[in-house]
Design an enzyme around this catalytic site. Structure first.
Site, PDB file in Angstrom:
ATOM      1  N   THR A 123     -10.118   0.625  -8.127  1.00  0.00           N
ATOM      2  CA  THR A 123     -11.358   1.299  -8.517  1.00  0.00           C
ATOM      3  C   THR A 123     -11.649   0.990  -9.980  1.00  0.00           C
ATOM      4  O   THR A 123     -10.753   1.017 -10.817  1.00  0.00           O
ATOM      5  CB  THR A 123     -11.201   2.820  -8.328  1.00  0.00           C
ATOM      6  OG1 THR A 123     -10.858   3.079  -6.963  1.00  0.00           O
ATOM      7  CG2 THR A 123     -12.484   3.552  -8.679  1.00  0.00           C
TER       8      THR A 123
ATOM      9  N   GLU B 131      -2.533  13.053 -10.011  1.00  0.00           N
ATOM     10  CA  GLU B 131      -3.652  12.290  -9.455  1.00  0.00           C
ATOM     11  C   GLU B 131      -4.134  12.948  -8.179  1.00  0.00           C
ATOM     12  O   GLU B 131      -5.330  13.167  -7.981  1.00  0.00           O
ATOM     13  CB  GLU B 131      -3.178  10.861  -9.191  1.00  0.00           C
ATOM     14  CG  GLU B 131      -4.190  10.000  -8.471  1.00  0.00           C
ATOM     15  CD  GLU B 131      -3.569   8.689  -8.012  1.00  0.00           C
ATOM     16  OE1 GLU B 131      -2.663   8.183  -8.709  1.00  0.00           O
ATOM     17  OE2 GLU B 131      -3.998   8.170  -6.960  1.00  0.00           O
TER      18      GLU B 131
ATOM     19  N   GLY C 248       0.848  -1.186   0.000  1.00  0.00           N
ATOM     20  CA  GLY C 248       0.000   0.000   0.000  1.00  0.00           C
ATOM     21  C   GLY C 248       0.877   1.227   0.000  1.00  0.00           C
ATOM     22  O   GLY C 248       1.314   1.725  -1.036  1.00  0.00           O
TER      23      GLY C 248
ATOM     24  N   GLN D 260     -23.705  16.026  12.584  1.00  0.00           N
ATOM     25  CA  GLN D 260     -24.068  16.538  13.897  1.00  0.00           C
ATOM     26  C   GLN D 260     -25.151  17.599  13.777  1.00  0.00           C
ATOM     27  O   GLN D 260     -26.100  17.649  14.564  1.00  0.00           O
ATOM     28  CB  GLN D 260     -22.828  17.107  14.588  1.00  0.00           C
ATOM     29  CG  GLN D 260     -23.020  17.503  16.030  1.00  0.00           C
ATOM     30  CD  GLN D 260     -23.305  16.323  16.931  1.00  0.00           C
ATOM     31  OE1 GLN D 260     -23.133  15.165  16.554  1.00  0.00           O
ATOM     32  NE2 GLN D 260     -23.778  16.604  18.133  1.00  0.00           N
ATOM     33  N   CYS D 261     -25.010  18.490  12.781  1.00  0.00           N
ATOM     34  CA  CYS D 261     -25.992  19.565  12.592  1.00  0.00           C
ATOM     35  C   CYS D 261     -27.382  18.996  12.329  1.00  0.00           C
ATOM     36  O   CYS D 261     -28.388  19.596  12.702  1.00  0.00           O
ATOM     37  CB  CYS D 261     -25.617  20.445  11.401  1.00  0.00           C
ATOM     38  SG  CYS D 261     -24.183  21.479  11.674  1.00  0.00           S
TER      39      CYS D 261
END
Lengths: 471, 270
Positions: free
Chosen positions: A223, A312, A195, A425-426
């Site tokens: 992907t 990228e 990775g 949260q809002c």
């Protein structure tokens, strides 16, 4: 040359002074006067509080931006639910809507934003800058971050690399199909064991044989893996013991015998974007499959890989920016409608503080990312004037590009996760229900902390770059 | 012997830059109009008009003479954006009749006279065969320009079109109109006026390559003086207010009570 009128007084409708605008892209920033004090609309489906006065975009870039937001509103918005739902379909993995929208994006001309128009292979290349690609990425990400991720992987990771490094034959064979929506592209770098240490730990091996190469190994977290028709694959070369380890980049069509893909991965977020493992079992590739001219690029895989990473990171920074704006827009509308204690909750002090922080984070992240894009484009424009491309000898690597591109995506990602968290949260209890998009924003934003590099690697890279100033 | 092919078809499409349909408009404090400092875009019915012109071109049989689509707008300097959208959707060239930013919005009669002047000017080069307009603009909802233009020119008109079928050999068109009672079909000879209704087509979004190509298409600038027309307003806006806020209704217990209340409110049996 058309005369463009730019408003220079910030208040209402007064007489404007005509300024002749040079058609050629320049560093000059301009004040885009807002058409409204507060919100703006796109395609009848998007109502956003995007602040265009801070972007420093030229009128032409702003026109481009409006066009892609219009597309995002009219074409992508109605299909967001379907894209997410089909991504979660563990039975059939068809991704029908994603493929449909992929074709519509092709018609729009979105796949070849940075592909030169004089590229003799295709007429859908727009030959525009990375700023334009970033703007397109942000606009799509606003509506569907999953679609934007697949779009970014296709149009930047695959198409842009192929356009920059591919040989004439490879470009002629693949670019037209990749740009007109026939093919989906992907890029394969990471492995289960490789990775952050992608080069050092790579286990996919390319062994030189008589008339080509044989590839063995696996790639992971790829992907577009389940749907792509062609893959740009990095593999480790077999070298003599003690010799320097080199890498080579290959162009692998899906139909190559020995190549297969695993089951699509069940992800926390970005569920609309297909991701899977790639398996190479004695995959034979002819020498013509080496990306670019085999003579000069065989064994130069590391160079190809590294050069692409900056761009990228820059283009993918549009992903978190789009998510952030969507999260802010959702939150700000909600808290002004919801009333408790007889007032809209937006007017309560602690909520005002949240809105202030979210607003500032969205705009600082965006301004920084746009500035980095401008710098990258500026350097490219200068290099073009001198007739130098990244393959040429005299090409100087811009000193700040690596750290700035890493910083752009690092900062945008951190802020996007914070803003998405606050959005949830809002919305209070409603932020916790999947009927509202807050959970999706947070899950999608989280990807960028590990996708296209981890935050830790980005920090290490910037630190290393700074260290090198003092060597 | 085969009849000779139709000659070039020229379609003129006037478009208007109006407040975007999604904007939540607010009346200005002076109550003389609405806050115009908001997003503007092409009038949706005009988008349908441009789209129809482009589709007519696409439907032409192979080997037909080419068709020219000219977009036209009357407005302040900013209106050129609307023309660029029209060019990106497929118009070939555009005409911008420029009026000052501070000038009041042109009224339908003035617009119709200006379009007539442009058609007369074009006669020197080639005739306009068809003018396709939106049935109304969403800012003033007046819906008069197409009809006034037909009257001034003495041309046939097919308004509220939901389908247009051209017959180039016969130089006419069969137009399906949306009227109160349903659908009506009329046959109109060239040259003609068509105004578009919502269900005529679904306009395409301009693709990026087309937007970039549109920058190279010619835009001719004209002034009202060039055309010999004046946009002096004939109407004066006295007051603009929001519609009264909806008040709640009342529940009634029986039909008799309902009839009583209706009578008291002044409704009589027809």
């Amino acid at each position: 040359m058309l005369r463009t009128f730019i408003r220079i007084s910030p208040s209402s409708l007064r007489l404007t002074r005509p300024i002749r605008r040079c058609a050629q892209r320049s560093y000059a920033t301009s004040y885009i006067s807002p058409s409204s004090r507060y919100e703006t609309y796109h395609g009848g489906q998007i109502k956003t509080y995007y602040n265009s006065t801070l972007t420093g975009l030229s009128p032409a870039e702003n026109e481009f931006r409006e066009a892609v937001w219009e597309f995002s509103a009219r074409v992508v918005q109605p299909k967001v639910a379907a894209i997410e739902r089909e991504g979660g379909d563990t039975e059939t993995h068809e991704y029908k809507t994603l493929v449909e929208v992929h074709k519509e994006m092709a018609e729009m001309g979105l796949h070849g934003v940075t592909v030169p128009t004089e590229d003799l292979t295709s007429s859908l290349g727009l030959g525009l800058s990375y700023t334009h690609h970033l703007l397109a990425m942000e606009a799509i990400s606003y509506s569907s971050a999953s679609l934007a991720l697949s779009y970014g992987a296709h149009s930047n990771l695959c198409v842009n690399q192929l356009s920059r490094w591919g040989s004439d034959e490879q470009r002629a064979q693949w670019i037209p199909g990749l740009l007109d929506g026939t093919y989906i592209g992907a890029l394969a770098m990471s492995e289960t064991g490789a990775g952050s240490d992608v080069l050092g730990s790579m286990r996919t091996v390319a062994k030189k044989v008589d008339d080509g190469y044989v590839l063995n190994g696996n790639k992971f977290w790829i992907t577009n893996g389940p749907k792509a028709d062609v893959f740009i694959v990095y593999a480790r070369d077999v070298v003599e013991p003690g010799a320097k380890q080199t890498f080579t980049t290959f162009l692998v069509p899906r139909t190559t015998p020995g190549f297969s893909t695993g089951k699509p991965l069940d992800k926390f977020g970005m569920r609309g974007s297909p991701t899977c493992e790639l398996i190479f079992e004695d995959v034979f590739l002819p020498s013509t499959a080496v990306l670019g001219d085999p003579a000069s690029l065989q064994g130069k895989g590391a160079k190809v890989l590294m050069s692409g990473l900056d761009l990228e990171r820059l283009v993918l920074s549009g992903g978190p920016l789009g998510i952030m704006q969507a999260a802010y827009d959702t939150a700000v509308e909600y808290v002004h409608q919801r009333e408790q204690f007889g007032v809209p909750v937006a007017t309560i002090g602690s909520m005002q503080a949240k809105l202030a922080d979210m607003y500032t984070k969205v705009n600082t992240a965006r301004t920084f990312v746009y500035a980095v894009a401008r710098a990258v484009d500026g350097h490219n424009a200068e290099a073009q004037i001198q007739g130098l491309g990244p393959k040429d000898k005299g090409y100087t690597y811009p000193p700040f590009q690596r750290r700035d591109c890493a910083a752009a995506i690092m900062y945008a990602t951190d802020k996007a996760i914070e803003v998405a968290m606050e959005c949830m949260q809002c919305l209070g209890g409603n932020g916790y229900i999947n009927d509202y998009p807050a959970a999706r924003y947070l899950a999608d934003a989280r990807l960028y902390a590990v996708g296209a590099g981890t935050q830790e690697v980005r920090r290490w890279l910037i630190g290393r770059e700074v260290n090198s100033d003092f060597e | 012997m085969r009849p000779s092919p139709a000659r070039w078809l020229n379609i003129l499409v006037p478009v208007k830059r109006a407040v975007d349909y999604a904007v939540k408009i607010r009346v200005n404090p002076q109550q003389t109009g609405v806050d115009m400092n908001v997003k503007h875009s092409m009038n949706p019915f005009d988008e349908i008009a441009i789209e129809e012109a482009v589709r007519i071109r696409e439907r032409l049989p192979k080997g037909s003479e080419p068709l020219t689509i000219t977009a036209l707008t009357i407005g302040p300097p900013k209106s050129v954006e609307t023309l660029r959208t029209a060019l990106a959707m497929g118009a070939d060239n555009a005409i911008h009749v420029e009026i000052p930013e501070s000038a009041p919005a042109p009224e339908p009669l003035g617009v119709a006279k200006a379009i007539r002047a442009i058609i007369d000017k074009q006669k020197e080069k080639e005739n306009v065969d068809m003018v396709i307009l939106g049935k109304q603009a969403i800012d003033d909802d007046l819906g008069q320009t197409g009809q006034m233009l037909a009257g001034l020119l003495g041309w046939g008109q097919a308004t509220y079109a939901s389908k247009v079928e051209l017959d180039l050999e016969q130089r006419n068109a069969v137009v399906t109109r949306e009227i109160d009672g349903g659908l009506e079909q009329v046959r109109v000879r060239f040259p003609m006026i068509v105004t578009t209704d919502l269900r005529l087509n679904e306009p395409r979004y301009a693709s990026l390559p087309n937007i970039m190509k549109a920058k190279k298409k010619p835009v001719t600038k004209l002034t009202p003086a060039d055309l010999g027309v004046s946009f002096e307003p004939q109407m004066e806006v006295l007051k603009v207010t929001e519609p009264p806020k909806r008040v709640g209704g009342a529940k009634v217990d029986s039909v008799d009570e309902l009839v009583e209340k209706l009578k008291a409110a002044g409704f009589t049996a027809v």
